[in-house]
Design an enzyme around this catalytic site. Structure first.
Site, PDB file in Angstrom:
ATOM      1  N   CYS A 288       0.970  -1.212   0.003  1.00 28.52           N
ATOM      2  CA  CYS A 288      -0.178   0.211   0.049  1.00 28.52           C
ATOM      3  C   CYS A 288       0.822   1.342  -0.053  1.00 28.52           C
ATOM      4  O   CYS A 288       0.517   2.232  -0.427  1.00 28.52           O
ATOM      5  CB  CYS A 288      -0.961   0.036   1.298  1.00 28.52           C
ATOM      6  SG  CYS A 288       0.047  -0.366   2.809  1.00 28.52           S
ATOM      7  N   GLU A 388      -4.292   3.215  -8.049  1.00 29.73           N
ATOM      8  CA  GLU A 388      -3.365   2.468  -7.333  1.00 29.73           C
ATOM      9  C   GLU A 388      -3.066   1.193  -8.373  1.00 29.73           C
ATOM     10  O   GLU A 388      -4.121   0.553  -8.481  1.00 29.73           O
ATOM     11  CB  GLU A 388      -3.691   2.082  -5.980  1.00 29.73           C
ATOM     12  CG  GLU A 388      -2.631   1.301  -5.254  1.00 29.73           C
ATOM     13  CD  GLU A 388      -3.303   0.651  -3.890  1.00 29.73           C
ATOM     14  OE1 GLU A 388      -4.357   0.193  -3.911  1.00 29.73           O
ATOM     15  OE2 GLU A 388      -2.182   0.860  -3.075  1.00 29.73           O
TER      16      GLU A 388
HETATM   17  P1  NAD Z   1      -9.355  -5.947  -1.072  1.00 30.71           P
HETATM   18  O1  NAD Z   1     -10.247  -4.790  -0.882  1.00 30.71           O
HETATM   19  O2  NAD Z   1      -9.818  -6.597  -2.401  1.00 30.71           O
HETATM   20  O3  NAD Z   1      -9.634  -7.052  -0.123  1.00 30.71           O
HETATM   21  C1  NAD Z   1      -9.059  -7.092   1.039  1.00 30.71           C
HETATM   22  C2  NAD Z   1      -9.845  -7.855   2.069  1.00 30.71           C
HETATM   23  O4  NAD Z   1     -11.198  -7.430   2.144  1.00 30.71           O
HETATM   24  C3  NAD Z   1      -9.910  -9.194   1.661  1.00 30.71           C
HETATM   25  O5  NAD Z   1      -9.871 -10.096   2.997  1.00 30.71           O
HETATM   26  C4  NAD Z   1     -11.364  -9.475   1.028  1.00 30.71           C
HETATM   27  O6  NAD Z   1     -11.686 -10.717   0.933  1.00 30.71           O
HETATM   28  C5  NAD Z   1     -12.403  -8.583   1.825  1.00 30.71           C
HETATM   29  N1  NAD Z   1     -13.260  -8.129   0.902  1.00 30.71           N
HETATM   30  C6  NAD Z   1     -13.346  -7.938  -0.392  1.00 30.71           C
HETATM   31  N2  NAD Z   1     -14.679  -7.598  -0.642  1.00 30.71           N
HETATM   32  C7  NAD Z   1     -15.559  -7.421   0.725  1.00 30.71           C
HETATM   33  C8  NAD Z   1     -16.825  -6.956   0.707  1.00 30.71           C
HETATM   34  N3  NAD Z   1     -17.554  -6.607  -0.042  1.00 30.71           N
HETATM   35  N4  NAD Z   1     -16.964  -6.884   2.244  1.00 30.71           N
HETATM   36  C9  NAD Z   1     -16.163  -7.237   3.107  1.00 30.71           C
HETATM   37  N5  NAD Z   1     -14.853  -7.636   2.774  1.00 30.71           N
HETATM   38  C10 NAD Z   1     -14.614  -7.482   1.428  1.00 30.71           C
HETATM   39  O7  NAD Z   1      -7.770  -5.744  -1.196  1.00 30.71           O
HETATM   40  P2  NAD Z   1      -6.734  -6.825  -1.741  1.00 30.71           P
HETATM   41  O8  NAD Z   1      -6.563  -6.917  -3.136  1.00 30.71           O
HETATM   42  O9  NAD Z   1      -6.635  -7.935  -0.839  1.00 30.71           O
HETATM   43  O10 NAD Z   1      -5.411  -5.918  -1.145  1.00 30.71           O
HETATM   44  C11 NAD Z   1      -5.018  -4.940  -1.920  1.00 30.71           C
HETATM   45  C12 NAD Z   1      -5.268  -3.463  -1.265  1.00 30.71           C
HETATM   46  O11 NAD Z   1      -5.007  -3.481  -0.057  1.00 30.71           O
HETATM   47  C13 NAD Z   1      -4.366  -2.231  -1.883  1.00 30.71           C
HETATM   48  O12 NAD Z   1      -5.551  -1.424  -2.470  1.00 30.71           O
HETATM   49  C14 NAD Z   1      -3.645  -1.985  -0.844  1.00 30.71           C
HETATM   50  O13 NAD Z   1      -3.312  -0.537  -0.832  1.00 30.71           O
HETATM   51  C15 NAD Z   1      -4.429  -2.025   0.378  1.00 30.71           C
HETATM   52  N6  NAD Z   1      -3.728  -2.109   1.429  1.00 30.71           N
HETATM   53  C16 NAD Z   1      -3.674  -1.052   2.401  1.00 30.71           C
HETATM   54  C17 NAD Z   1      -2.664  -1.205   3.613  1.00 30.71           C
HETATM   55  C18 NAD Z   1      -2.751   0.057   4.513  1.00 30.71           C
HETATM   56  O14 NAD Z   1      -2.358  -0.254   5.676  1.00 30.71           O
HETATM   57  N7  NAD Z   1      -3.339   1.102   4.316  1.00 30.71           N
HETATM   58  C19 NAD Z   1      -1.876  -2.303   3.665  1.00 30.71           C
HETATM   59  C20 NAD Z   1      -1.893  -3.198   2.815  1.00 30.71           C
HETATM   60  C21 NAD Z   1      -2.831  -3.345   1.532  1.00 30.71           C
END
Ligand code: NAD
Length: 496
Positions: A288, A388
């Site tokens: 991120c 992103e």
């Molecule tokens: P994502 O948003 O697709 O998924 C994250 C989590 O949310 C997963 O466990 C997923 O199953 C769950 N999820 C998906 N849809 C959902 C819904 N409708 N309701 C509830 N939960 C749901 O993200 P990803 O692809 O797994 O991770 C990458 C993203 O995470 C990037 O955008 C990255 O920037 C962000 N990230 C942020 C930080 C931070 O601390 N700011 C750290 C790491 C990653």
């Protein structure tokens, strides 16, 4: 770890694994060779509700009132178990998301550290007394746990980001229900097993595997959850935030970024060069806080880019389990396709591809590898500059002076982090004051510590993880006002 056979896991609810065959399985493949090596159940809303009820029962039946020192002792034992199992856990993470084993190893050590840090803090969750200046009156605050915390975790640093949420939550006396990402559920399950072996009562830590739209959505909307802690993409974060708002639940949102990494002409160029490469290409840019926009002082842009291309082109791509490899594969086909789509969109609109720019093919077949990619001559009509990417793609921008630099740096809907490379202290301080981001690094990049609060401004989210701040985020404040006078008050008029 033997990988010839498929490891089958159940979910972890109320202190035990559910039977692995009881629900439809989701398969986990090693992104390097795409071989399936593990299966976990696709959890359903009813599984989430069972886990939430187990957490509630554990909380009500005493976990919420345990002595802080006892919680701290359990967390220290859990930290030891994470260290002892670190190598196996690290390999599991690499086999799930394809990130380098060396990085996964260091994240396992860091996860243990997170539990040790918050274990010590369990005993310092003090309230304070408030001197109201009223006769015979005592007023004080108490910090209490929320109850049940729903923790939703992404795939890029699974156990570490789980620890960001769960360690302070447990220290404060909450029970948790964890929903790991679809791609990386295995270490969350192993973690829960280790926690019970370390002595955590059943129901305090539960893990429901499954899809975001089903299990994640059910957790977000569960009436039995008292607070949500979410890390993931900004669009998913909006959905989680809306659901939390509808149910009036507090929520911490750690979301995406489009962070500027800024190099001034007076910077230590060797140091800056390494910082820029580490900022975007380590972990394949799947972080991120990736420094995905390089802002260069126009006076040094040409020479800096020559050296950058030279250094980045030496990165060795390969098996992430091998010690001499510097970048593993991208986590999934879907993610590689998205990266490529954004790069091709930019190229079609006139971006100059200085390095990389196409997914890697071997033996006439597409792989999940994407090479370090540097795009010059980018503008805001290109999605790659707005969105992103979450991959090893760097956009280059130039500036003439500090004002222009700040305008470009802050011209994004995100506000997670920023890097500044300069040897001029006044300039460094001016930049840190004016960059709109939750973390600013000077002459370094992509640093993290359990001691330091982390979180976003703007579309990068709200609330803070890590540091003392995370402890407070996992407590709610009760105020107690005691009148110990014998005075009789006017029953009809309240005097403030
Ligand atoms: P994502 O948003 O697709 O998924 C994250 C989590 O949310 C997963 O466990 C997923 O199953 C769950 N999820 C998906 N849809 C959902 C819904 N409708 N309701 C509830 N939960 C749901 O993200 P990803 O692809 O797994 O991770 C990458 C993203 O995470 C990037 O955008 C990255 O920037 C962000 N990230 C942020 C930080 C931070 O601390 N700011 C750290 C790491 C990653």
């Amino acid at each position: 770890m033997r990988t010839a056979e498929i490891l089958r896991f159940g979910m972890f609810i109320n202190g035990e694994f559910t039977s692995p065959g009881a629900s439809k399985p989701m398969q986990i493949a090693f992104p390097y060779d795409r071989r399936i090596w593990a299966e976990v159940p696709e959890g359903q809303p009813e599984d989430v509700e069972r886990a939430v009820s187990a957490a509630r029962e554990a909380f009500d039946n005493g976990w919420g009132r345990t002595a802080p020192s006892h919680r701290g002792e359990l967390m220290i034992r859990l930290a030891r178990a994470i260290r002892e199992n670190g190598e196996r856990l690290a390999e599991m993470e690499t086999r799930c998301n394809g990130k380098l084993l060396a990085e996964a190893r260091s994240q396992m050590k860091a996860s243990a550290k997170w539990f040790e840090f918050y274990a010590g803090l369990a005993e310092v969750i003090f309230g304070h007394s408030i001197p109201l200046g009223k006769k015979d009156t005592l007023d004080y605050t108490v910090r209490e746990p929320y109850g049940v915390i729903g923790a939703i975790v992404p795939w890029n640093s699974p156990l570490l980001l789980l620890s960001y949420k769960v360690a302070p939550a447990l220290a404060a006396g909450n029970a948790v229900v964890i929903k790991p990402a679809e791609q990386t559920p295995v270490t969350a399950l192993e973690f829960a097993r280790l926690a019970v072996e370390a002595g955590f009562p059943k129901g305090v830590i539960n893990v429901v595997t499954g899809r975001g739209g089903i299990a994640g959505n059910a957790l977000v909307n569960s009436r039995g959850v008292d607070k949500l802690a979410f890390t993931g993409g900004t669009e998913t974060g909006r959905h989680v935030g809306r659901a939390a708002g509808a149910n009036l639940k507090p929520v911490t949102l750690e979301l995406g970024g489009k962070s500027p990494n800024i190099v001034f002409a007076d910077a230590d160029m060797d140091k800056a060069l390494i910082g820029v490469v580490r900022g975007i290409f380590s972990a394949g840019g799947q972080t991120c806080r990736a420094g995905s926009r390089l802002l260069l002082d126009r006076n040094i842009a040409g020479s800096f880019l020559d050296k950058l291309v030279e250094l980045a082109s030496t990165m060795k791509l390969g098996d992430p389990l091998a010690d001499d490899v510097q970048m593993g594969p991208i986590v999934s086909e879907q993610q590689v396709m998205r990266i490529d789509e954004l790069v091709q969109d930019a190229a079609a609109k006139g971006a100059n591809v200085l390095l990389g720019g196409h997914r890697v093919r071997r033996d006439d077949r597409d792989t999940l590898f994407y090479p370090p990619t540097i795009l010059d001559n980018v503008d805001s009509s290109m999605r790659v500059l707005q969105e992103e990417v979450f991959g090893p793609v760097l956009c280059v921008l130039r500036f003439d002076d500090e004002d222009e630099c700040l305008r470009i740096a802050n011209d994004t809907s995100y506000g997670l982090s920023a890097g500044v490379w300069t040897q001029d202290i006044n300039r460094a301080l001016r930049m840190t004051a004016n960059l709109v981001a939750g973390s600013v690094w000077v002459n370094t990049y992509r640093e993290a510590s359990h001691l330091v609060p982390f979180g976003g401004y703007k579309d990068s989210g709200h609330g803070r993880e890590n540091g003392l701040e995370a402890l407070w985020e996992n407590t709610r404040i009760k105020n107690v006002w005691i009148d110990y006078s014998d005075e009789t008050k006017n029953p009809f008029v309240l005097q403030l």
